[in-house]
Design a protein around this motif. Structure first.
Motif, PDB file in Angstrom:
ATOM      1  N   ILE A  54       0.869  -1.177   0.000  1.00 23.78           N
ATOM      2  CA  ILE A  54       0.000   0.000   0.000  1.00 23.78           C
ATOM      3  C   ILE A  54       0.901   1.220   0.000  1.00 23.78           C
ATOM      4  O   ILE A  54       1.733   1.389   0.901  1.00 23.78           O
ATOM      5  N   LEU A  55       0.728   2.049  -1.019  1.00 23.20           N
ATOM      6  CA  LEU A  55       1.579   3.235  -1.192  1.00 23.20           C
ATOM      7  C   LEU A  55       0.802   4.526  -1.013  1.00 23.20           C
ATOM      8  O   LEU A  55      -0.229   4.735  -1.661  1.00 23.20           O
ATOM      9  N   GLY A  56       1.320   5.389  -0.161  1.00 22.23           N
ATOM     10  CA  GLY A  56       0.858   6.760  -0.084  1.00 22.23           C
ATOM     11  C   GLY A  56       1.813   7.631  -0.881  1.00 22.23           C
ATOM     12  O   GLY A  56       2.703   7.130  -1.580  1.00 22.23           O
ATOM     13  N   SER A  57       1.651   8.929  -0.763  1.00 26.06           N
ATOM     14  CA  SER A  57       2.527   9.849  -1.493  1.00 26.06           C
ATOM     15  C   SER A  57       3.720  10.251  -0.628  1.00 26.06           C
ATOM     16  O   SER A  57       4.868  10.002  -0.969  1.00 26.06           O
ATOM     17  N   LEU A  58       3.446  10.864   0.529  1.00 29.43           N
ATOM     18  CA  LEU A  58       4.455  11.379   1.458  1.00 29.43           C
ATOM     19  C   LEU A  58       3.738  11.610   2.786  1.00 29.43           C
ATOM     20  O   LEU A  58       2.619  12.114   2.796  1.00 29.43           O
ATOM     21  N   PRO A  59       4.344  11.251   3.921  1.00 34.36           N
ATOM     22  CA  PRO A  59       3.653  11.462   5.197  1.00 34.36           C
ATOM     23  C   PRO A  59       3.290  12.935   5.414  1.00 34.36           C
ATOM     24  O   PRO A  59       4.059  13.833   5.068  1.00 34.36           O
ATOM     25  N   GLY A  60       2.116  13.143   5.990  1.00 33.27           N
ATOM     26  CA  GLY A  60       1.669  14.487   6.327  1.00 33.27           C
ATOM     27  C   GLY A  60       2.338  15.000   7.590  1.00 33.27           C
ATOM     28  O   GLY A  60       3.105  14.295   8.259  1.00 33.27           O
ATOM     29  N   ARG A  61       2.025  16.226   7.929  1.00 36.48           N
ATOM     30  CA  ARG A  61       2.658  16.913   9.067  1.00 36.48           C
ATOM     31  C   ARG A  61       2.509  16.127  10.376  1.00 36.48           C
ATOM     32  O   ARG A  61       3.477  15.919  11.083  1.00 36.48           O
TER      33      ARG A  61
ATOM     34  N   ALA B 213       2.408  -4.540   3.246  1.00 33.60           N
ATOM     35  CA  ALA B 213       3.508  -3.597   3.448  1.00 33.60           C
ATOM     36  C   ALA B 213       2.993  -2.175   3.244  1.00 33.60           C
ATOM     37  O   ALA B 213       2.101  -1.951   2.410  1.00 33.60           O
ATOM     38  N   LEU B 214       3.559  -1.228   3.981  1.00 30.82           N
ATOM     39  CA  LEU B 214       3.235   0.199   3.824  1.00 30.82           C
ATOM     40  C   LEU B 214       4.491   0.953   3.419  1.00 30.82           C
ATOM     41  O   LEU B 214       5.575   0.693   3.943  1.00 30.82           O
ATOM     42  N   TRP B 215       4.306   1.910   2.520  1.00 30.15           N
ATOM     43  CA  TRP B 215       5.406   2.769   2.129  1.00 30.15           C
ATOM     44  C   TRP B 215       4.833   3.978   1.411  1.00 30.15           C
ATOM     45  O   TRP B 215       3.606   4.121   1.268  1.00 30.15           O
ATOM     46  N   ASP B 216       5.691   4.851   0.953  1.00 32.26           N
ATOM     47  CA  ASP B 216       5.296   6.017   0.178  1.00 32.26           C
ATOM     48  C   ASP B 216       6.092   6.084  -1.105  1.00 32.26           C
ATOM     49  O   ASP B 216       7.209   5.570  -1.171  1.00 32.26           O
ATOM     50  N   VAL B 217       5.539   6.736  -2.102  1.00 30.36           N
ATOM     51  CA  VAL B 217       6.244   6.907  -3.367  1.00 30.36           C
ATOM     52  C   VAL B 217       7.444   7.829  -3.165  1.00 30.36           C
ATOM     53  O   VAL B 217       8.537   7.540  -3.631  1.00 30.36           O
ATOM     54  N   CYS B 218       7.244   8.910  -2.417  1.00 30.95           N
ATOM     55  CA  CYS B 218       8.306   9.895  -2.207  1.00 30.95           C
ATOM     56  C   CYS B 218       9.164   9.528  -1.001  1.00 30.95           C
ATOM     57  O   CYS B 218       8.646   9.276   0.093  1.00 30.95           O
TER      58      CYS B 218
ATOM     59  N   ILE C 208       2.654  19.225  -2.803  1.00 27.97           N
ATOM     60  CA  ILE C 208       3.999  18.676  -3.005  1.00 27.97           C
ATOM     61  C   ILE C 208       4.604  19.362  -4.232  1.00 27.97           C
ATOM     62  O   ILE C 208       3.993  19.387  -5.302  1.00 27.97           O
ATOM     63  N   ALA C 209       5.783  19.953  -4.083  1.00 28.32           N
ATOM     64  CA  ALA C 209       6.450  20.614  -5.204  1.00 28.32           C
ATOM     65  C   ALA C 209       7.031  19.542  -6.127  1.00 28.32           C
ATOM     66  O   ALA C 209       7.965  18.826  -5.728  1.00 28.32           O
ATOM     67  N   PRO C 210       6.504  19.404  -7.343  1.00 27.03           N
ATOM     68  CA  PRO C 210       6.931  18.318  -8.227  1.00 27.03           C
ATOM     69  C   PRO C 210       8.433  18.266  -8.479  1.00 27.03           C
ATOM     70  O   PRO C 210       9.020  17.191  -8.525  1.00 27.03           O
ATOM     71  N   SER C 211       9.068  19.405  -8.597  1.00 26.56           N
ATOM     72  CA  SER C 211      10.501  19.418  -8.908  1.00 26.56           C
ATOM     73  C   SER C 211      11.368  18.979  -7.728  1.00 26.56           C
ATOM     74  O   SER C 211      12.551  18.697  -7.899  1.00 26.56           O
ATOM     75  N   SER C 212      10.764  18.892  -6.546  1.00 23.11           N
ATOM     76  CA  SER C 212      11.535  18.529  -5.351  1.00 23.11           C
ATOM     77  C   SER C 212      11.427  17.049  -4.983  1.00 23.11           C
ATOM     78  O   SER C 212      12.082  16.597  -4.056  1.00 23.11           O
ATOM     79  N   VAL C 213      10.620  16.302  -5.715  1.00 21.73           N
ATOM     80  CA  VAL C 213      10.354  14.908  -5.360  1.00 21.73           C
ATOM     81  C   VAL C 213      11.600  14.044  -5.536  1.00 21.73           C
ATOM     82  O   VAL C 213      12.237  14.040  -6.591  1.00 21.73           O
ATOM     83  N   CYS C 214      11.942  13.330  -4.471  1.00 19.36           N
ATOM     84  CA  CYS C 214      12.978  12.309  -4.501  1.00 19.36           C
ATOM     85  C   CYS C 214      12.248  10.988  -4.244  1.00 19.36           C
ATOM     86  O   CYS C 214      11.566  10.848  -3.231  1.00 19.36           O
ATOM     87  N   LEU C 215      12.367  10.057  -5.171  1.00 17.73           N
ATOM     88  CA  LEU C 215      11.618   8.808  -5.102  1.00 17.73           C
ATOM     89  C   LEU C 215      12.301   7.772  -4.213  1.00 17.73           C
ATOM     90  O   LEU C 215      13.526   7.750  -4.099  1.00 17.73           O
TER      91      LEU C 215
ATOM     92  N   ALA D  25      -0.713   7.374  -6.952  1.00 17.23           N
ATOM     93  CA  ALA D  25      -0.823   6.643  -8.225  1.00 17.23           C
ATOM     94  C   ALA D  25      -0.155   7.406  -9.357  1.00 17.23           C
ATOM     95  O   ALA D  25       0.610   6.828 -10.138  1.00 17.23           O
ATOM     96  N   SER D  26      -0.414   8.707  -9.450  1.00 14.56           N
ATOM     97  CA  SER D  26       0.152   9.466 -10.570  1.00 14.56           C
ATOM     98  C   SER D  26       1.664   9.607 -10.451  1.00 14.56           C
ATOM     99  O   SER D  26       2.374   9.491 -11.457  1.00 14.56           O
ATOM    100  N   LEU D  27       2.167   9.846  -9.242  1.00 17.43           N
ATOM    101  CA  LEU D  27       3.623   9.927  -9.062  1.00 17.43           C
ATOM    102  C   LEU D  27       4.289   8.609  -9.455  1.00 17.43           C
ATOM    103  O   LEU D  27       5.310   8.599 -10.149  1.00 17.43           O
ATOM    104  N   TYR D  28       3.720   7.505  -9.025  1.00 16.72           N
ATOM    105  CA  TYR D  28       4.287   6.191  -9.321  1.00 16.72           C
ATOM    106  C   TYR D  28       4.250   5.920 -10.825  1.00 16.72           C
ATOM    107  O   TYR D  28       5.251   5.513 -11.421  1.00 16.72           O
ATOM    108  N   GLN D  29       3.101   6.150 -11.428  1.00 13.91           N
ATOM    109  CA  GLN D  29       2.952   5.845 -12.856  1.00 13.91           C
ATOM    110  C   GLN D  29       3.831   6.722 -13.734  1.00 13.91           C
ATOM    111  O   GLN D  29       4.394   6.250 -14.715  1.00 13.91           O
TER     112      GLN D  29
END
Length: 171
Positions: free
Chosen positions: A19-26, A71-76, A89-96, A120-124
């Motif tokens: 299960i993938l999220g994008s990035l943990p929130g605050r 399993a749990l993880w995030d794309v970023c 999320i600033a697209p140019s700052s994403v580290c995968l 989903a969109s970041l991963y794809q």
């Protein structure tokens, strides 16, 4: 804008579902726990679907999922973001995160479920083109975000969509 670093994957070596999220929130970053925002429906939904009390301590919730092959993880691995909303999320700052290594060390992963559209969109767009043929062939499904910011569906509607997607992983 805040620089946010995610968490390591919460996975057992025999995991079958990621299960993938994008990035943990605050809030998650503050307490170093996946889906820690109290109004996020993730843990209540997982507890209901996998048969554990979502109010148990965080380590036990992770163990409950991991023991079921989840399993749990995030794309970023990291990114710059203001607040907790995925659209900030600033697209140019994403580290995968290193998915090729993850799939090599977790060869039983048979399904990737995205917790929301951003993951989903970041991963794809950014991860999938970099993967080996074997890793790129892993089935995936976008599911409604468990975040309270995504209120177009009720929690019951979200839970039913998740139940349907995870049917083969449930008793």
């Amino acid at each position: 804008m805040t620089y946010s670093s995610g968490f390591p994957a919460a996975a057992s070596p025999d995991a079958k579902l990621l299960i993938l999220g994008s990035l943990p929130g605050r809030r998650s970053l503050e307490v170093q726990q996946y889906y820690a925002q109290p109004r996020n429906a993730f843990w209540p939904m997982m507890g209901h679907l996998f048969g554990f009390d979502p109010s148990i301590c965080y380590a036990d919730r992770l163990r409950s999922l991991n023991s079921r092959g989840v399993a749990l993880w995030d794309v970023c691995a990291s990114a710059h973001r203001v607040g907790s909303l995925d659209q900030r999320i600033a697209p140019s700052s994403v580290c995968l995160n290193d998915f090729e290594l993850f799939f090599e060390t977790h060869p039983k992963i048979a399904l990737i479920c995205f917790n929301g559209a951003k993951a989903a969109s970041l991963y794809q767009r950014q991860v999938l083109p970099t993967l080996s043929d074997r890793a790129a062939a892993i089935a995936s499904q976008r599911l409604p975000s468990t975040s309270p910011a995504h209120a177009s569906l009720t929690i019951a509607q979200k839970q039913e969509k998740w139940r349907s997607a995870l049917a083969s992983y449930l008793d």
